[in-house]
Design a protein around this motif. Structure first.
Motif, PDB file in Angstrom:
ATOM      1  N   LEU A   1      48.464  15.727  42.173  1.00  0.00           N
ATOM      2  CA  LEU A   1      48.836  17.203  43.066  1.00  0.00           C
ATOM      3  C   LEU A   1      48.219  17.592  43.952  1.00  0.00           C
ATOM      4  O   LEU A   1      48.834  17.995  45.369  1.00  0.00           O
ATOM      5  CB  LEU A   1      48.821  18.151  41.687  1.00  0.00           C
ATOM      6  CG  LEU A   1      49.747  18.062  40.647  1.00  0.00           C
ATOM      7  CD1 LEU A   1      48.808  18.926  39.288  1.00  0.00           C
ATOM      8  CD2 LEU A   1      50.823  18.443  40.651  1.00  0.00           C
ATOM      9  N   PHE A   2      47.175  17.384  44.189  1.00  0.00           N
ATOM     10  CA  PHE A   2      46.458  17.780  45.795  1.00  0.00           C
ATOM     11  C   PHE A   2      47.228  16.993  47.250  1.00  0.00           C
ATOM     12  O   PHE A   2      46.972  17.388  47.500  1.00  0.00           O
ATOM     13  CB  PHE A   2      45.061  17.473  45.569  1.00  0.00           C
ATOM     14  CG  PHE A   2      43.880  18.613  44.383  1.00  0.00           C
ATOM     15  CD1 PHE A   2      44.739  19.853  44.634  1.00  0.00           C
ATOM     16  CD2 PHE A   2      43.122  17.743  43.744  1.00  0.00           C
ATOM     17  CE1 PHE A   2      43.955  20.878  43.450  1.00  0.00           C
ATOM     18  CE2 PHE A   2      42.351  18.741  43.053  1.00  0.00           C
ATOM     19  CZ  PHE A   2      43.468  20.293  42.652  1.00  0.00           C
ATOM     20  N   GLN A   3      47.607  15.428  46.446  1.00  0.00           N
ATOM     21  CA  GLN A   3      47.736  14.819  47.564  1.00  0.00           C
ATOM     22  C   GLN A   3      49.301  15.021  47.728  1.00  0.00           C
ATOM     23  O   GLN A   3      49.305  14.945  48.854  1.00  0.00           O
ATOM     24  CB  GLN A   3      47.610  13.066  47.356  1.00  0.00           C
ATOM     25  CG  GLN A   3      47.834  11.985  47.861  1.00  0.00           C
ATOM     26  CD  GLN A   3      46.392  11.886  49.567  1.00  0.00           C
ATOM     27  OE1 GLN A   3      46.162  12.290  48.938  1.00  0.00           O
ATOM     28  NE2 GLN A   3      47.324  11.591  50.064  1.00  0.00           N
ATOM     29  N   GLY A   4      49.942  15.854  47.379  1.00  0.00           N
ATOM     30  CA  GLY A   4      51.271  16.359  46.622  1.00  0.00           C
ATOM     31  C   GLY A   4      51.475  17.260  47.812  1.00  0.00           C
ATOM     32  O   GLY A   4      52.393  17.781  48.581  1.00  0.00           O
ATOM     33  N   GLY A   5      50.255  18.164  48.101  1.00  0.00           N
ATOM     34  CA  GLY A   5      50.360  19.459  48.116  1.00  0.00           C
ATOM     35  C   GLY A   5      50.856  20.330  47.199  1.00  0.00           C
ATOM     36  O   GLY A   5      50.929  20.514  46.316  1.00  0.00           O
ATOM     37  N   PRO A   6      50.331  21.758  48.122  1.00  0.00           N
ATOM     38  CA  PRO A   6      50.696  23.284  47.191  1.00  0.00           C
ATOM     39  C   PRO A   6      51.744  23.666  46.353  1.00  0.00           C
ATOM     40  O   PRO A   6      51.756  24.309  45.670  1.00  0.00           O
ATOM     41  CB  PRO A   6      50.507  24.380  48.423  1.00  0.00           C
ATOM     42  CG  PRO A   6      50.877  24.070  50.200  1.00  0.00           C
ATOM     43  CD  PRO A   6      50.571  22.039  49.536  1.00  0.00           C
ATOM     44  N   ARG A   7      52.716  22.757  46.549  1.00  0.00           N
ATOM     45  CA  ARG A   7      54.114  22.772  45.681  1.00  0.00           C
ATOM     46  C   ARG A   7      54.836  22.137  44.916  1.00  0.00           C
ATOM     47  O   ARG A   7      55.344  21.869  44.412  1.00  0.00           O
ATOM     48  CB  ARG A   7      55.792  23.586  46.676  1.00  0.00           C
ATOM     49  CG  ARG A   7      55.428  24.977  47.469  1.00  0.00           C
ATOM     50  CD  ARG A   7      56.416  25.350  48.122  1.00  0.00           C
ATOM     51  NE  ARG A   7      57.054  24.558  49.120  1.00  0.00           N
ATOM     52  CZ  ARG A   7      58.565  24.374  49.591  1.00  0.00           C
ATOM     53  NH1 ARG A   7      59.052  25.675  49.188  1.00  0.00           N
ATOM     54  NH2 ARG A   7      58.440  24.362  50.627  1.00  0.00           N
ATOM     55  N   ALA A   8      53.411  20.976  44.972  1.00  0.00           N
ATOM     56  CA  ALA A   8      53.591  19.599  44.170  1.00  0.00           C
ATOM     57  C   ALA A   8      54.174  20.097  42.618  1.00  0.00           C
ATOM     58  O   ALA A   8      52.279  21.137  41.989  1.00  0.00           O
ATOM     59  CB  ALA A   8      53.391  18.323  44.234  1.00  0.00           C
ATOM     60  N   GLN A   9      54.875  19.184  42.049  1.00  0.00           N
ATOM     61  CA  GLN A   9      54.371  18.881  40.426  1.00  0.00           C
ATOM     62  C   GLN A   9      55.046  18.233  40.052  1.00  0.00           C
ATOM     63  O   GLN A   9      55.721  16.946  40.331  1.00  0.00           O
ATOM     64  CB  GLN A   9      56.135  19.641  39.823  1.00  0.00           C
ATOM     65  CG  GLN A   9      56.105  21.282  40.239  1.00  0.00           C
ATOM     66  CD  GLN A   9      57.529  21.627  40.271  1.00  0.00           C
ATOM     67  OE1 GLN A   9      58.865  21.069  40.012  1.00  0.00           O
ATOM     68  NE2 GLN A   9      58.065  23.283  40.683  1.00  0.00           N
ATOM     69  N   LEU A  10      53.677  17.603  38.699  1.00  0.00           N
ATOM     70  CA  LEU A  10      54.493  16.421  37.880  1.00  0.00           C
ATOM     71  C   LEU A  10      55.573  16.644  37.213  1.00  0.00           C
ATOM     72  O   LEU A  10      56.003  17.637  37.153  1.00  0.00           O
ATOM     73  CB  LEU A  10      52.936  16.420  37.101  1.00  0.00           C
ATOM     74  CG  LEU A  10      51.990  16.505  37.306  1.00  0.00           C
ATOM     75  CD1 LEU A  10      50.967  16.779  35.995  1.00  0.00           C
ATOM     76  CD2 LEU A  10      51.302  15.372  38.036  1.00  0.00           C
ATOM     77  N   ASP A  11      55.628  15.499  37.323  1.00  0.00           N
ATOM     78  CA  ASP A  11      57.174  15.429  37.104  1.00  0.00           C
ATOM     79  C   ASP A  11      57.899  14.328  36.725  1.00  0.00           C
ATOM     80  O   ASP A  11      56.943  12.471  36.502  1.00  0.00           O
ATOM     81  CB  ASP A  11      58.307  15.482  38.399  1.00  0.00           C
ATOM     82  CG  ASP A  11      59.730  16.140  38.059  1.00  0.00           C
ATOM     83  OD1 ASP A  11      59.776  15.928  36.871  1.00  0.00           O
ATOM     84  OD2 ASP A  11      60.457  16.474  39.209  1.00  0.00           O
ATOM     85  N   GLY A  12      59.438  14.316  35.773  1.00  0.00           N
ATOM     86  CA  GLY A  12      59.734  12.845  35.016  1.00  0.00           C
ATOM     87  C   GLY A  12      58.740  12.579  34.027  1.00  0.00           C
ATOM     88  O   GLY A  12      57.917  13.418  33.017  1.00  0.00           O
ATOM     89  N   ALA A  13      58.674  11.449  33.474  1.00  0.00           N
ATOM     90  CA  ALA A  13      57.707  10.257  32.440  1.00  0.00           C
ATOM     91  C   ALA A  13      55.645  11.188  32.181  1.00  0.00           C
ATOM     92  O   ALA A  13      55.391  11.355  32.005  1.00  0.00           O
ATOM     93  CB  ALA A  13      57.408   9.005  32.630  1.00  0.00           C
ATOM     94  N   SER A  14      55.530  10.946  34.076  1.00  0.00           N
ATOM     95  CA  SER A  14      54.042  11.723  34.431  1.00  0.00           C
ATOM     96  C   SER A  14      54.112  13.445  33.985  1.00  0.00           C
ATOM     97  O   SER A  14      52.851  13.874  33.122  1.00  0.00           O
ATOM     98  CB  SER A  14      53.735  11.616  35.702  1.00  0.00           C
ATOM     99  OG  SER A  14      54.066  10.512  36.511  1.00  0.00           O
ATOM    100  N   SER A  15      54.896  14.506  33.336  1.00  0.00           N
ATOM    101  CA  SER A  15      54.631  15.335  33.658  1.00  0.00           C
ATOM    102  C   SER A  15      54.491  15.400  32.417  1.00  0.00           C
ATOM    103  O   SER A  15      54.704  16.337  31.396  1.00  0.00           O
ATOM    104  CB  SER A  15      56.098  16.160  33.472  1.00  0.00           C
ATOM    105  OG  SER A  15      56.014  17.640  33.219  1.00  0.00           O
TER     106      SER A  15
END
Length: 313
Positions: free
Chosen positions: A75-89
């Motif tokens: 998430l930190f690598q993705g930035g402030p608006r990143a969300q876990l998604d799909g199977a990871s979520s």
């Protein structure tokens, strides 16, 4: 004045507390916001007390990351608006018997993406702030994550499996998944997912019987009798497909047959049929989607074993 140690430094005390809430992983922004300098971070890393994860995260130990820490780092690598998604979520929401190779994170179209081999960070037109689940690590709601996990699955079999698993484990109702699926307007797998969700809703029983009947005719196999009434000591019940002269019964199972409250009743009914001399084959609706040839071959083998012979060409 006594020299302050790392154990009573208020900056490090606050950092360790934050780390306990995030799998021992903190962002560089969080570290610097607490007053810890870049030089101090470098010193801890050189001393092998901490480690860097990508270019946006710091792990407050030097051993293997936990699953939770790995998700926060993605998430930190993705930035402030990143969300876990799909199977990871889904896995973060508690899905069992399913694993992911790399943590998947979604970000809006147009934002800067910091590429790394560690995580699967992608821009997506499906990103929406409304899809964020309330509380906890930033991740999409279960219904949203389920549909996307199925859309992004490597194979149709994996897509079917993840839809089924979510409903079986009680993470989300099939109705909510179906409602979310209606948002998908274009995708090569959309029709398959609608069929599977319909199966999960339990609304495909009659459709399944008609499909089987058509396929039996296409393969040159005899027509069954449908909804034959039988009775055992406890109750009476209807059989899905039956060939009385061959003493063969095929039961078409929706997903609800695998739920705990139905297992005993199904077993008693199958045992009663066996006592009466019938061979009973079970045809899961998911089997129709994934391994149709194997199941129809078993039906044909059972017919041949019972004495049926195909008409001469």
């Amino acid at each position: 004045m006594p020299r302050r140690t790392p154990y009573d430094d208020p900056r490090l005390v606050a950092l360790r507390k934050l780390g306990r809430e995030q799998g021992q992983v903190v962002s560089r922004k969080q570290v610097y916001g607490l007053g810890v300098t870049r030089w101090e971070v470098r010193g801890e890393v050189r001393a092998r007390r901490w480690q860097l994860i990508g270019d946006q995260s710091v792990c407050l130990h030097n051993s293997e990351l936990s699953d939770e820490g790995n998700r926060w780092a993605a998430l930190f690598q993705g930035g402030p608006r990143a969300q876990l998604d799909g199977a990871s979520s889904l896995v973060a929401s508690g899905l069992e018997r399913f694993s992911v190779d790399r943590v998947r994170v979604s970000v809006p179209r147009g934002v800067r993406v910091r590429r790394t081999r560690l995580f699967d960070i992608r821009q997506t037109r499906r990103w929406s702030a409304d899809d964020l689940a309330p509380g906890g690590i930033p991740h999409t709601r279960v219904a949203v994550a389920t549909v996307r996990a199925a859309l992004w699955a490597r194979t149709d079999k994996e897509a079917t499996y993840v839809l089924t698993l979510v409903v079986q484990q009680g993470l989300e109702r099939a109705e909510a998944i179906g409602e979310e699926l209606l948002r998908v307007r274009r995708d090569r797998r959309r029709l398959l997912l609608h069929e599977v969700v319909n199966d999960l809703l339990g609304g495909a029983r009659s459709i399944g019987e008609l499909d089987v009947g058509r396929e039996l005719r296409r393969r040159g196999l005899p027509e069954p009798s449908r909804q034959v009434l039988r009775r055992d000591r406890a109750d009476r019940y209807y059989l899905d497909l039956c060939w009385p002269d061959l003493h063969l019964v095929v039961e078409i199972d929706g997903i609800h047959h695998s739920w705990a409250e139905n297992v005993v009743g199904d077993a008693l009914r199958q045992n009663a049929l066996a006592i009466q001399g019938d061979a009973v084959l079970r045809l899961p609706l998911l089997g129709l989607r994934l391994e149709p040839d194997a199941f129809y071959a078993q039906i044909e083998d059972a017919m041949l074993a019972a004495g049926w012979r195909p008409a001469a060409a």
